[in-house]
Design an enzyme around this catalytic site. Structure first.
Site, short mmCIF file in Angstrom:
data_model
loop_
_atom_site.label_atom_id
_atom_site.label_comp_id
_atom_site.label_asym_id
_atom_site.label_seq_id
_atom_site.Cartn_x
_atom_site.Cartn_y
_atom_site.Cartn_z
N SER A 117 0.89 -1.17 0.00
CA SER A 117 0.00 0.00 0.00
C SER A 117 0.92 1.20 0.00
O SER A 117 2.08 1.09 0.44
CB SER A 117 -0.83 0.01 1.29
OG SER A 117 -1.44 1.27 1.49
N TYR A 152 -2.45 -0.80 10.64
CA TYR A 152 -2.33 -0.97 9.19
C TYR A 152 -0.96 -0.51 8.71
O TYR A 152 -0.26 -1.22 7.99
CB TYR A 152 -3.44 -0.19 8.49
CG TYR A 152 -3.51 -0.43 7.00
CD1 TYR A 152 -4.13 -1.57 6.49
CD2 TYR A 152 -2.99 0.49 6.09
CE1 TYR A 152 -4.21 -1.80 5.12
CE2 TYR A 152 -3.06 0.27 4.72
CZ TYR A 152 -3.68 -0.87 4.25
OH TYR A 152 -3.75 -1.09 2.88
#
Ligand SMILES: NC(=O)c1ccc[n+]([C@@H]2O[C@H](COP(=O)([O-])OP(=O)(O)OC[C@H]3O[C@@H](n4cnc5c(N)ncnc54)[C@H](O)[C@@H]3O)[C@@H](O)[C@H]2O)c1
Length: 274
Positions: free
Chosen positions: A145, A158
């Protein structure tokens, strides 16, 4: 490698029941690949598999929790038993978490790290020795990501997991270059792609606004289908960095590089924004 060379090869995709994984499955199928699809949700997985089979594609659906080593081993056993080789391992399953770090329940923290980071490790551990024993060119792609090269407050679990996957992927790239040069290792590092990922976030009263902000933020993002096309384009060029939004990536990675090299504080301001 040319995309045509993937025809007849097998793609193993985790998190294939939704979003990017589902779109990767369709893209791989359209390239003539056989599919081994894995997701923790048997229901989502089944819906994707039924669709693809209806279009005549060969699909093995294996409900799998990537957190569990034995289940990922069983996924690899099933893939090799059915198709005999793996041309693409897409470690893609992931989930989000938002809220102040000290408010994250311990089990939520554990789940995010276990799925996003340890799940990728399990994929590598179960598949790479077998892919490495095969002299054919193959691909390992870990979904990271832009959150793997940037810092986002109130998205700590995350961010920590994705920074971990970024580091893990670079280590494995170097290890494969040494031991299994026929395996091309890549990271897929998307920015906003319009999926349900924030719908599955566990919302607490304190994190409600953040979850809603991000849900809205990615709603206007790239379609998973476009992201999947970019994924396979990058793969065909044997790229290490496969990106959906190169400009955003360069801005965020550039900022990270400046903060680290300059030993700056995390709230350093560049070009009027931090
Ligand atoms: N959507 C975005 O904007 C975006 C941006 C950057 C990175 N990513 C990454 O892309 C990947 C795919 O996310 P998405 O946006 O398609 O989300 P999604 O929620 O649509 O799909 C994720 C899938 O992973 C599955 N999953 C969750 N836990 C699992 C487990 N333990 N074992 C197996 N499967 C499990 C879910 O059931 C779901 O089907 C994730 O790694 C995510 O972090 C997404």
């Amino acid at each position: 490698m040319k995309l045509e060379e993937l025809r007849g090869g097998t793609a193993v995709i985790t998190g294939a029941g939704s979003g990017i994984g589902e779109a990767l499955a369709h893209e791989a199928a359209s390239l003539g690949m056989n599919l081994v699809l894995a997701d923790i949700s048997a229901e989502r997985l089944d819906a994707v598999a039924v669709n693809l089979r209806a279009d005549g594609h060969r699909v093995l659906a294996v409900p799998t929790d990537v957190r569990v080593a034995a289940q990922v081993d069983a996924l690899a056993d099933a893939a090799y038993a059915e198709f005999g080789s793996v041309a693409l391992l897409a470690n893609n399953a992931g989930l989000e978490s938002v809220g102040y770090t000290w408010d994250i329940p311990a089990d939520e923290w554990q789940r995010v790290i276990d799925v996003n980071l340890t799940g990728v490790f399990h994929g590598i551990r179960s598949f790479i020795p077998r892919m490495g024993a095969d002299p054919q060119h193959s691909h390992l792609v870990n979904t990271v990501s832009v959150g793997g090269v940037s810092i986002t407050p109130r998205m700590t679990a995350y961010a920590a997991s994705k920074h971990g996957v970024q580091a893990l992927s670079e280590c494995v790239y170097l290890e494969c270059a040494e031991k299994f040069p026929q395996i091309q290792v890549s990271v897929f590092s998307p920015a906003q792609v319009a999926t349900r990922i924030f719908d599955d976030v566990e919302v607490r009263h304190d994190s409600d606004e953040d979850a809603e902000f991000w849900r809205e933020n990615i709603r206007g993002g790239m379609t998973p289908q476009t992201a999947a096309k970019l994924y396979f384009d990058g793969l065909s060029r044997d790229e290490f960095w496969i990106l959906t939004h190169p400009e955003a990536f360069e801005r965020l990675a550039g900022k990270r590089a400046k903060v680290l090299a300059g030993k700056l504080r995390p709230d350093a301001v560049f070009d009027g924004r931090n």
